[in-house]
Design a protein around this motif. Sequence first.
Motif, PDB file in Angstrom:
ATOM      1  N   PRO A 217      10.238 -53.234 -49.007  1.00 43.60           N
ATOM      2  CA  PRO A 217       9.159 -52.663 -49.820  1.00 43.60           C
ATOM      3  C   PRO A 217       8.069 -53.670 -50.174  1.00 43.60           C
ATOM      4  N   LEU A 218       8.395 -54.955 -50.234  1.00 43.23           N
ATOM      5  CA  LEU A 218       7.432 -55.961 -50.682  1.00 43.23           C
ATOM      6  C   LEU A 218       6.130 -55.899 -49.919  1.00 43.23           C
ATOM      7  N   GLN A 219       6.174 -55.954 -48.590  1.00 40.51           N
ATOM      8  CA  GLN A 219       4.957 -55.999 -47.785  1.00 40.51           C
ATOM      9  C   GLN A 219       4.162 -54.695 -47.891  1.00 40.51           C
ATOM     10  N   MET A 220       4.868 -53.575 -48.037  1.00 38.62           N
ATOM     11  CA  MET A 220       4.174 -52.305 -48.243  1.00 38.62           C
ATOM     12  C   MET A 220       3.511 -52.293 -49.618  1.00 38.62           C
ATOM     13  N   ASN A 221       4.229 -52.757 -50.628  1.00 38.09           N
ATOM     14  CA  ASN A 221       3.671 -52.800 -51.978  1.00 38.09           C
ATOM     15  C   ASN A 221       2.430 -53.681 -52.050  1.00 38.09           C
ATOM     16  N   GLN A 222       2.427 -54.765 -51.278  1.00 35.53           N
ATOM     17  CA  GLN A 222       1.291 -55.685 -51.287  1.00 35.53           C
ATOM     18  C   GLN A 222       0.025 -55.034 -50.743  1.00 35.53           C
ATOM     19  N   LEU A 223       0.186 -53.985 -49.939  1.00 36.40           N
ATOM     20  CA  LEU A 223      -0.954 -53.282 -49.359  1.00 36.40           C
ATOM     21  C   LEU A 223      -1.276 -51.984 -50.085  1.00 36.40           C
ATOM     22  N   ASP A 224      -0.456 -51.626 -51.068  1.00 38.88           N
ATOM     23  CA  ASP A 224      -0.554 -50.331 -51.732  1.00 38.88           C
ATOM     24  C   ASP A 224      -1.138 -50.502 -53.137  1.00 38.88           C
ATOM     25  N   ALA A 225      -2.224 -49.797 -53.404  1.00 35.68           N
ATOM     26  CA  ALA A 225      -2.843 -49.868 -54.731  1.00 35.68           C
ATOM     27  C   ALA A 225      -1.879 -49.421 -55.817  1.00 35.68           C
ATOM     28  N   GLU A 226      -0.870 -48.633 -55.436  1.00 37.11           N
ATOM     29  CA  GLU A 226       0.149 -48.189 -56.379  1.00 37.11           C
ATOM     30  C   GLU A 226       1.431 -49.015 -56.240  1.00 37.11           C
ATOM     31  N   GLY A 227       1.291 -50.220 -55.685  1.00 34.97           N
ATOM     32  CA  GLY A 227       2.455 -51.064 -55.419  1.00 34.97           C
ATOM     33  C   GLY A 227       2.945 -51.877 -56.600  1.00 34.97           C
ATOM     34  N   GLY A 228       2.321 -51.703 -57.746  1.00 34.58           N
ATOM     35  CA  GLY A 228       2.786 -52.397 -58.941  1.00 34.58           C
ATOM     36  C   GLY A 228       2.466 -53.881 -58.933  1.00 34.58           C
TER      37      GLY A 228
END
Length: 284
Positions: free
Chosen positions: A100-111
Amino acid sequence: MKRIIALLLVLAMALLAGCSTSQTQAPAGDTAADTADTAATVELVVFAAASLQDTMEEIARLYQDVAPEVEILYNFDSSGTLKTQIQEGADCDIFISAAPLQMNQLDAEGGEENTEGLDFVDSATRLDLLENKVVLAVPEGNPAGIESFDQLAQLLTDGSVLLAMGNEDVPVGQYTQRIFAYYGLDEATLAQSGVLTYGSNVREVTTQVSENAVDCGIIYATDAHSAGLTPVDKATAEMCGQVIYPAAVLKISRNAEAAQAFLDYLSSDDAAAVFQSVGFTCLS
């Protein structure tokens, strides 16, 4: 003579009419070709973690029967490398990360993990696609006699084993770092003592084990399966957390509708059979 001249005139007119007909028919043929060109193949660019290569290539072949007009173009690498390529402007329709880390880093909703304020992920399309397991794999015959993570921790401390692991920006390397922390091992000290080697993605780590270049390696269960390696131990969630593969359509996609259709297919029974055949657990 007049009859001959008249006959020649008739023949000449017929020839001219034939040429005229062929000239008017030629554009019709060109139009058909143009129509064929108009029905061009839709190209989908999918960035996927290296551990997915074998399964995703098989799924692309199956998808040809479902959507023959769609061509899947893959880019396989470590999730960290793929994240950087997307951030730097690479064309990509779908991103599938091994954590999830790399996806979260690209996601405005990634916290909190989105430290750079990036906004590439269409959050409405995001899903947890698969779960994998982190395992301790050894070369054929297990020359070093390694049997467990508990034993590995002691052997690393003693300096009597050579372990292959992923780089720190690679999910499998990050899971390995968590295992080190679980056992109270200091990676910098281990690296300095010469008991660690690194790979830029999980397939490189797997290759080192397969080629007997190391005593053991920490990889995914699916990569061990594909390489014909027998794991000697499996990391628990307490040791390294769950190994979740999120997937999403990106906002930069040029074919968002086709991308969503392929993402939906990855949750189908046909795709699940391929994933499960190598040891993945399907979550969607």
